[in-house]
Design a protein around this motif. Structure first.
Motif, PDB file in Angstrom:
ATOM      1  N   ALA A  39       0.835  -1.211   0.000  1.00 17.13           N
ATOM      2  CA  ALA A  39       0.000   0.000   0.000  1.00 17.13           C
ATOM      3  C   ALA A  39       0.864   1.254   0.000  1.00 17.13           C
ATOM      4  CB  ALA A  39      -0.938  -0.008   1.205  1.00 17.13           C
ATOM      5  N   GLU A  40       1.920   1.242   0.782  1.00 16.67           N
ATOM      6  CA  GLU A  40       2.772   2.428   0.902  1.00 16.67           C
ATOM      7  C   GLU A  40       3.668   2.638  -0.314  1.00 16.67           C
ATOM      8  OE1 GLU A  40       4.513   2.172   4.821  1.00 16.67           O
ATOM      9  OE2 GLU A  40       2.581   2.692   5.738  1.00 16.67           O
ATOM     10  N   LYS A  41       3.812   1.624  -1.164  1.00 14.15           N
ATOM     11  CA  LYS A  41       4.574   1.770  -2.416  1.00 14.15           C
ATOM     12  C   LYS A  41       3.725   2.360  -3.534  1.00 14.15           C
ATOM     13  CE  LYS A  41       8.274  -1.341  -3.141  1.00 14.15           C
ATOM     14  NZ  LYS A  41       8.732  -2.604  -3.703  1.00 14.15           N
ATOM     15  N   ASP A  42       2.409   2.413  -3.337  1.00 14.85           N
ATOM     16  CA  ASP A  42       1.533   2.941  -4.375  1.00 14.85           C
ATOM     17  C   ASP A  42       1.927   4.391  -4.659  1.00 14.85           C
ATOM     18  OD1 ASP A  42      -0.745   4.232  -5.714  1.00 14.85           O
ATOM     19  OD2 ASP A  42      -1.810   2.379  -5.265  1.00 14.85           O
ATOM     20  N   PRO A  43       2.165   4.737  -5.917  1.00  5.92           N
ATOM     21  CA  PRO A  43       2.547   6.110  -6.251  1.00  5.92           C
ATOM     22  C   PRO A  43       1.552   7.166  -5.764  1.00  5.92           C
ATOM     23  CG  PRO A  43       3.031   4.681  -8.084  1.00  5.92           C
ATOM     24  CD  PRO A  43       2.256   3.855  -7.089  1.00  5.92           C
ATOM     25  N   TYR A  44       0.262   6.848  -5.720  1.00 10.07           N
ATOM     26  CA  TYR A  44      -0.718   7.801  -5.192  1.00 10.07           C
ATOM     27  C   TYR A  44      -0.424   8.115  -3.728  1.00 10.07           C
ATOM     28  CZ  TYR A  44      -3.971   7.152  -9.175  1.00 10.07           C
ATOM     29  OH  TYR A  44      -4.577   7.127 -10.404  1.00 10.07           O
TER      30      TYR A  44
END
Length: 103
Positions: free
Chosen positions: A72-77
């Motif tokens: 989740a924390e790697k998501d660019p958003y």
């Protein structure tokens, strides 16, 4: 008594647009690239935007809550600060687990 099996767990990443934040085409493409990589790794189950809410949902397979949080924390958003996320652990009820031992 039913014991949860690891293969019956999925993680739901609920993404919410942060008010006042703008998305660029490049950021959207980076997010899609992130999803494609999860799919390539066999981790992506389902994903897509909501039609009645500014945000979306990504359902993944992961070995642990910590791994799902890292995804989740790697998501660019999320990294760009345009969306926040909530992470939920989802236990499947299906024929394979006799609907959590109650079927």
């Amino acid at each position: 008594m039913y014991l949860t099996r690891e293969e019956d767990i999925r993680y739901v990443i609920l993404l919410s647009v942060i008010p006042g934040k703008e998305m660029s085409e490049d950021l959207i493409r980076a997010h899609v690239g992130h999803l494609k990589e999860l799919d390539r790794q066999g981790k992506l189950v389902l994903c897509g935007p909501f039609t009645d809410y500014r945000g979306g949902m990504v359902i993944i397979k992961a070995a642990s809550y910590e791994e799902a949080k890292a995804v989740a924390e790697k998501d660019p958003y999320v990294q760009a600060g345009v969306e926040s996320y909530e992470l939920r652990t989802w236990e499947l009820s299906c024929e394979g687990n006799n609907h959590m031992g109650m079927g």
